[in-house]
Design a protein around this motif. Sequence first.
Motif, PDB file in Angstrom:
ATOM      1  N   VAL A  59       0.872  -1.245   0.144  1.00 39.98           N
ATOM      2  CA  VAL A  59      -0.182   0.007   0.098  1.00 39.98           C
ATOM      3  C   VAL A  59       0.888   1.334   0.114  1.00 39.98           C
ATOM      4  O   VAL A  59       1.746   1.453   0.770  1.00 39.98           O
ATOM      5  N   THR A 124      -9.249   7.033  -1.975  1.00 42.52           N
ATOM      6  CA  THR A 124      -8.523   5.732  -2.252  1.00 42.52           C
ATOM      7  C   THR A 124      -8.258   5.710  -3.689  1.00 42.52           C
ATOM      8  O   THR A 124      -9.004   6.038  -4.630  1.00 42.52           O
ATOM      9  N   TRP A 126      -5.342   3.524  -6.654  1.00 43.39           N
ATOM     10  CA  TRP A 126      -4.363   2.294  -6.740  1.00 43.39           C
ATOM     11  C   TRP A 126      -3.589   2.366  -7.741  1.00 43.39           C
ATOM     12  O   TRP A 126      -3.525   3.244  -8.809  1.00 43.39           O
ATOM     13  N   ALA A 141      -3.043  -0.844  -3.568  1.00 47.97           N
ATOM     14  CA  ALA A 141      -4.019   0.224  -2.992  1.00 47.97           C
ATOM     15  C   ALA A 141      -3.206   1.650  -2.789  1.00 47.97           C
ATOM     16  O   ALA A 141      -2.038   1.536  -2.613  1.00 47.97           O
ATOM     17  N   VAL A 143      -3.557   4.994  -0.675  1.00 49.19           N
ATOM     18  CA  VAL A 143      -4.310   5.853   0.275  1.00 49.19           C
ATOM     19  C   VAL A 143      -3.735   7.250   0.271  1.00 49.19           C
ATOM     20  O   VAL A 143      -2.684   7.393   0.500  1.00 49.19           O
ATOM     21  N   ILE A 162      -8.621  -2.019   4.199  1.00 47.68           N
ATOM     22  CA  ILE A 162      -8.313  -2.112   2.874  1.00 47.68           C
ATOM     23  C   ILE A 162      -8.813  -3.363   2.097  1.00 47.68           C
ATOM     24  O   ILE A 162      -8.272  -4.368   2.653  1.00 47.68           O
ATOM     25  N   ARG A 224     -11.773   0.847   2.513  1.00 48.11           N
ATOM     26  CA  ARG A 224     -11.447   1.460   1.241  1.00 48.11           C
ATOM     27  C   ARG A 224     -11.463   0.004   0.223  1.00 48.11           C
ATOM     28  O   ARG A 224     -10.758  -0.743   0.418  1.00 48.11           O
ATOM     29  N   THR A 268     -12.464   2.896  -7.274  1.00 51.36           N
ATOM     30  CA  THR A 268     -12.147   2.667  -5.957  1.00 51.36           C
ATOM     31  C   THR A 268     -13.470   3.325  -5.202  1.00 51.36           C
ATOM     32  O   THR A 268     -13.725   4.425  -5.764  1.00 51.36           O
ATOM     33  N   ASP A 270     -14.714   4.757  -1.010  1.00 47.30           N
ATOM     34  CA  ASP A 270     -14.431   4.832   0.387  1.00 47.30           C
ATOM     35  C   ASP A 270     -15.883   4.730   1.004  1.00 47.30           C
ATOM     36  O   ASP A 270     -16.906   5.680   0.370  1.00 47.30           O
TER      37      ASP A 270
END
Length: 587
Positions: A59, A124, A126, A141, A143, A162, A224, A268, A270
Amino acid sequence: MALPSGLLGLLLLLLHGMLFGLAQGDVHFYDFVLRETNFTRLCSSKNMLVVNESLPGPVIRVTKGDTVFVNVHNQGDYGVTIHWHGVHQPRNPWSDGPEYITQCPIEAGSNFTYEVIFSDEEGTLWWHAHSDWTRAGVHGAIVVMPNNDTGFPFPQPDGEEILVLGSWYKGDVNAEVAEDLEDGSDTPRSDSYIINGQPGDLLPCSAENTYRWQVDYGKTYLLRLVNAAMNAELYFAIAQHVLTVVGLDGSYLKPVVTEYVMISPGQTMDILVTANQTRLGRYYMAARQFDSVRPDDTDYDQTNVTAILEYRGNYTPTSTPIFPSSLPTYEDIKSAIYFTDRLRSLADQDHPVNVPKNITTMMYISVAMNSITFDYEGTSRSSLSSSLNNVSWVNPTTDVLLAYYRNMSGFYTTDFPDFPPTLYNFTADTAPDYTTDTSQGTRVKVLDYNEEVEIVFQGTTVLDASEDHPMHLHGYTFYVVGSGAGNFDNETDPANSYNLVDPPKMNTVSLPKRGWVALRFKASNPGVWLWHCHLDRHLSWGMNTVFIVKNGNTPETSIREPPTYMPSCEASSPIRLLNFDDSNERE
């Protein structure tokens, strides 16, 4: 010339960023080592290329406005690139990543350091491989935390989780796809879906390693969710828990309270989840494909992937977790439309909406499946293809960005059409026979700096293959100002169906089956940016094009100079959509 590595490469990149004044926030450093790693799933084992021996990969954590340097060491067997999905990369297409669009592959045994510049994204996102079907194993991912001046536009969560949804193939998917593209066969379907790398205990040999998320009663968590699946929109739900969607594709939304979500590949979300079940226990988190192809086509992955949400505490759990009754069925198109129609931008003082109103470029793009006739080992065969405005993209032998920046001729043409070559009833039960033909080429669209653009994507029923298409634009987010069923009407639909007040901001939008979707953006990020369907089988068949956004009038509105260590073009990729000289073409 050898590519710089380690400290030397990072120092050169830091100097590059300082010279252009783009590293405004904190600076972070990551090392990604791509290596074949052994995995056992569904009762069989295989080697697969992943990052840092993990699936999903590491991440990346930043604060809004930060810069990240990622040194990618390719210890695999073939060339690969990495794309930072949803990161705008202002003036920096050199690090965007799509193979043969903004760079050539990082060859086996070499390395390349990406400079990933964050600007207004928040939430979020990726990252994933953007060459061949390598992203099946190479993804993770991102963040992006809010800065201290604004914070979250909702109460501070008590924790975070996540979940990355993906696809699992028992075999070597790159080898299978390469063979299928060469002989004209359909591309492979996944053997199961996965959540954080695991199929879940409903599938063979999977119970022991099912992913588990432990929660405390009464606490609220920020979930996420990433859809890294290769070719599937997915429904997702948590048994007996309400989901409150507050973000999408790195932008915030007005809260959507729902019992399920439909998330397209590339998107993505949230989501706020409150652990409010007084009956402490275990609850399935489950996903299944939303399949929008015609009902008689059942050739898709029908597995139900699961993970387990389990409460901490002293209790005796039931033998089997509770399965979510709210999870829609595979072909439930009404639930998908109902969910996506509720999405609205937050549109507050800290997150304003600036929908382009003075449109200078209008494009109407038909999205279709097609067929191509070609010679295979002396035999005439047909292959599936796909197109935008009846143009199927073919990768050049060097990347478009380098050819554009150096004014090199012969690698692309600037004649991608603004409208389909012919107009017909795009959503009728049957399409005219001639619509199955497509012209192959490397044709791009050129935009002036700061043009305000509206694009209407139109779904079609060519080859009786109408389905949803998750369309993704690199380098930008866009406002989805309208969508609907049937053929777009340029007089009634803008007047009756457009939302110019608080439309959602996305980088990936689902074009509905037998319908249309309209979006707007301002071409304020100079560079070379890929448009494509995020179903990889359609990308492999040519459902993509490139937008070149020209420089503005100042150095601050122009593409940065390229790094001196871009990967050279060796054309080693095992999967490339071939240009069939004997294909049927319509001028």
